[in-house]
Scaffold this active site. Structure first.
Site, mmCIF file in Angstrom:
data_model
loop_
_atom_site.group_PDB
_atom_site.id
_atom_site.type_symbol
_atom_site.label_atom_id
_atom_site.label_comp_id
_atom_site.label_asym_id
_atom_site.label_seq_id
_atom_site.Cartn_x
_atom_site.Cartn_y
_atom_site.Cartn_z
ATOM 1 N N CYS A 1 0.816 -1.224 0.000
ATOM 2 C CA CYS A 1 0.000 0.000 0.000
ATOM 3 C C CYS A 1 0.845 1.267 0.000
ATOM 4 O O CYS A 1 0.341 2.342 -0.314
ATOM 5 C CB CYS A 1 -0.952 0.007 1.191
ATOM 6 N N HIS B 1 -2.962 7.477 2.095
ATOM 7 C CA HIS B 1 -3.425 6.175 1.605
ATOM 8 C C HIS B 1 -4.794 5.904 2.224
ATOM 9 O O HIS B 1 -5.010 6.127 3.423
ATOM 10 C CB HIS B 1 -2.430 5.085 2.015
ATOM 11 N N ASN C 1 -9.982 0.202 -0.400
ATOM 12 C CA ASN C 1 -8.516 0.283 -0.300
ATOM 13 C C ASN C 1 -7.915 -0.258 -1.604
ATOM 14 O O ASN C 1 -7.928 -1.459 -1.849
ATOM 15 C CB ASN C 1 -8.055 -0.549 0.902
HETATM 16 O O1 UT7 Z 1 -3.732 -0.762 3.513
HETATM 17 C C1 UT7 Z 1 -2.831 -1.380 4.372
HETATM 18 C C2 UT7 Z 1 -3.127 -1.072 5.745
HETATM 19 N N1 UT7 Z 1 -4.386 -1.707 6.150
HETATM 20 C C3 UT7 Z 1 -4.871 -1.383 7.301
HETATM 21 O O2 UT7 Z 1 -4.268 -0.569 7.953
HETATM 22 C C4 UT7 Z 1 -6.124 -2.064 7.809
HETATM 23 C C5 UT7 Z 1 -6.175 -1.840 9.295
HETATM 24 N N2 UT7 Z 1 -7.316 -2.482 9.960
HETATM 25 C C6 UT7 Z 1 -8.590 -2.109 9.783
HETATM 26 O O3 UT7 Z 1 -8.902 -1.260 8.976
HETATM 27 C C7 UT7 Z 1 -9.617 -2.726 10.702
HETATM 28 O O4 UT7 Z 1 -8.968 -3.474 11.695
HETATM 29 C C8 UT7 Z 1 -10.654 -3.635 9.971
HETATM 30 C C9 UT7 Z 1 -11.585 -2.785 9.116
HETATM 31 C C10 UT7 Z 1 -9.933 -4.628 9.111
HETATM 32 C C11 UT7 Z 1 -11.514 -4.370 10.980
HETATM 33 O O5 UT7 Z 1 -12.172 -3.440 11.815
HETATM 34 P P1 UT7 Z 1 -12.148 -3.611 13.407
HETATM 35 O O6 UT7 Z 1 -12.964 -2.538 13.946
HETATM 36 O O7 UT7 Z 1 -10.691 -3.653 13.803
HETATM 37 O O8 UT7 Z 1 -12.879 -4.996 13.620
HETATM 38 P P2 UT7 Z 1 -12.341 -6.357 14.250
HETATM 39 O O9 UT7 Z 1 -11.405 -7.031 13.318
HETATM 40 O O10 UT7 Z 1 -11.891 -6.097 15.653
HETATM 41 O O11 UT7 Z 1 -13.688 -7.170 14.312
HETATM 42 C C12 UT7 Z 1 -14.787 -6.762 15.137
HETATM 43 C C13 UT7 Z 1 -15.947 -7.708 14.902
HETATM 44 C C14 UT7 Z 1 -15.566 -9.179 15.000
HETATM 45 O O12 UT7 Z 1 -16.668 -9.851 15.592
HETATM 46 P P3 UT7 Z 1 -16.662 -10.208 17.163
HETATM 47 O O13 UT7 Z 1 -15.453 -11.089 17.369
HETATM 48 O O14 UT7 Z 1 -16.563 -8.903 17.873
HETATM 49 O O15 UT7 Z 1 -17.950 -10.892 17.336
HETATM 50 C C15 UT7 Z 1 -15.434 -9.614 13.569
HETATM 51 O O16 UT7 Z 1 -15.677 -10.977 13.394
HETATM 52 O O17 UT7 Z 1 -16.459 -7.519 13.563
HETATM 53 C C16 UT7 Z 1 -16.518 -8.797 12.905
HETATM 54 N N3 UT7 Z 1 -16.292 -8.571 11.502
HETATM 55 C C17 UT7 Z 1 -17.293 -8.318 10.626
HETATM 56 N N4 UT7 Z 1 -18.611 -8.207 10.794
HETATM 57 C C18 UT7 Z 1 -19.336 -7.917 9.699
HETATM 58 C C19 UT7 Z 1 -15.120 -8.555 10.814
HETATM 59 N N5 UT7 Z 1 -15.346 -8.303 9.518
HETATM 60 C C20 UT7 Z 1 -16.675 -8.137 9.373
HETATM 61 C C21 UT7 Z 1 -17.491 -7.848 8.271
HETATM 62 N N6 UT7 Z 1 -18.826 -7.731 8.482
HETATM 63 N N7 UT7 Z 1 -17.015 -7.643 7.032
#
Ligand code: UT7
Length: 325
Positions: free
Chosen positions: A112, A252, A282
């Site tokens: 990225c 980005h 992204n």
């Molecule tokens: O470009 C390179 C750099 N990339 C990045 O920097 C990405 C950095 N990370 C992020 O943007 C975020 O961490 C994400 C968008 C990937 C995820 O968001 P989050 O707020 O960190 O969510 P999480 O991974 O902590 O997940 C929270 C909950 C989980 O459920 P439980 O365990 O709380 O029940 C996941 O299973 O959200 C759930 N979840 C979803 N639910 C619905 C994860 N993906 C999804 C989804 N739809 N697509």
């Protein structure tokens, strides 16, 4: 002698997938995607489409706006991790598509951060006096590397390409300073195995989950905010400018919450950031040049404006370029 961005261009595949479309394929919701990432839709490559075609289209736009032809170029640098070929390089494929002469064409692989890195590489070589006119492309197709059954990554990525033409020029305008950083130690926060196989959204076979993008999202989130903040402070300090003097930040586009948190920590007014993640997702190395092109189109960039570009991605890699537009 520095280098100045004289024109921009962009191109994305025609297939556009909304969050509602994804709701029909995955256990996800528009509300979750939108509130956690800021993404509403994204363009994705279909099976059989080539990212090179979109990179060439973005490049032709940039060349035309610079009043140049491919034959005027001294070099092509591509920030990408999405070449369909281990070799020739993506840049060589773009060179062929443009009909450019036998000038150097090379790839910079920084995921990225690919465009931030490619811009710094081109600027450095132009400062050394070897190139006068360079095409810098940022292109990626990470949607073809996700497991389309994994909701935690499948909803995030879009595909596309952006390009800029850089010209070496004396005077106060152009790239003032770039700072690049990487940490191989943190490689496993975001990675994908190089298999040569693609897994477009409409592909007949699903990508093997072990070969799909692996991401430790929440950890990466925290590091992305901090690293983009730190490198922004460093590049401004190195160039001897105050953060208050920055007219526009073009970051980005990984996650709207990352961008907002970074801007808040930097203490830069949220009105000074350009975002388009809602419409593209992204797009990895393509996100900054696509955003630059849209910022030009929206009249957000005027001559002599101080523009800050930054990124963080797989590697890990991160970096920033400070540009007097
Ligand atoms: O470009 C390179 C750099 N990339 C990045 O920097 C990405 C950095 N990370 C992020 O943007 C975020 O961490 C994400 C968008 C990937 C995820 O968001 P989050 O707020 O960190 O969510 P999480 O991974 O902590 O997940 C929270 C909950 C989980 O459920 P439980 O365990 O709380 O029940 C996941 O299973 O959200 C759930 N979840 C979803 N639910 C619905 C994860 N993906 C999804 C989804 N739809 N697509």
């Amino acid at each position: 002698m520095g280098s100045r961005i004289v024109s921009t261009g962009r191109a994305v595949p025609p297939t556009c997938i909304s969050n509602r479309d994804l709701e029909r394929r995955l256990d996800t919701s528009h509300e979750w995607i939108c509130s956690r990432t800021g993404i509403i839709r994204r363009h994705v490559l279909r099976d059989g489409e080539s990212l090179v075609d979109f990179a060439a289209e973005a490049s032709r736009q940039a060349l035309q706006r610079a009043g140049m032809e491919a034959g005027d170029l001294d070099a092509i640098v591509a920030g990408t991790v999405s070449s369909e070929y281990a070799f020739p390089s993506f840049a060589c494929q773009v060179q062929r598509a443009l009909g450019a002469p036998t000038v150097p064409a090379l790839d910079v692989a920084a995921a990225c951060s690919g465009f931030v890195y490619a811009l710094a590489v081109a600027d450095g070589i132009m400062r050394a006096g070897d190139w006068r006119r360079a095409l810098v492309v940022g292109a990626d197709a990470l949607s073809t590397m996700v497991n389309w059954r994994d909701r935690s990554t499948a909803v995030l990525f879009g595909d596309g390409a952006g390009a800029v033409v850089m010209v070496s020029e004396p005077g106060p305008r152009g790239v003032l300073k770039s700072i690049l950083r990487s940490s191989g130690e943190m490689w496993d926060l975001l990675s994908v195995r190089a298999t040569g196989q693609r897994g477009a959204i409409d592909a007949a076979s699903v990508r093997d989950p072990r070969d799909a993008i692996q991401m430790r999202g929440p950890e990466l989130f925290r590091i992305a905010v901090k690293s983009m903040e730190d490198v922004t402070r460093e590049v401004a300090e190195g160039a001897g400018v105050s953060l208050n003097d920055i007219s526009l930040v073009v970051p980005h586009q990984a996650n709207l919450r990352i961008i907002n948190a970074m801007m808040e920590r930097l203490g830069i007014d949220q009105e000074k950031v350009f975002t388009n993640i809602d419409r593209y997702g992204n797009t990895s190395a393509a996100s900054v040049p696509i955003a630059l092109d849209e910022a030009v189109e929206a009249n957000r960039l005027q001559s002599n404006d101080l523009v800050l570009i930054n990124a963080c991605g797989g590697g890990l890699t991160w970096g920033a370029n400070l540009v007097r537009w």
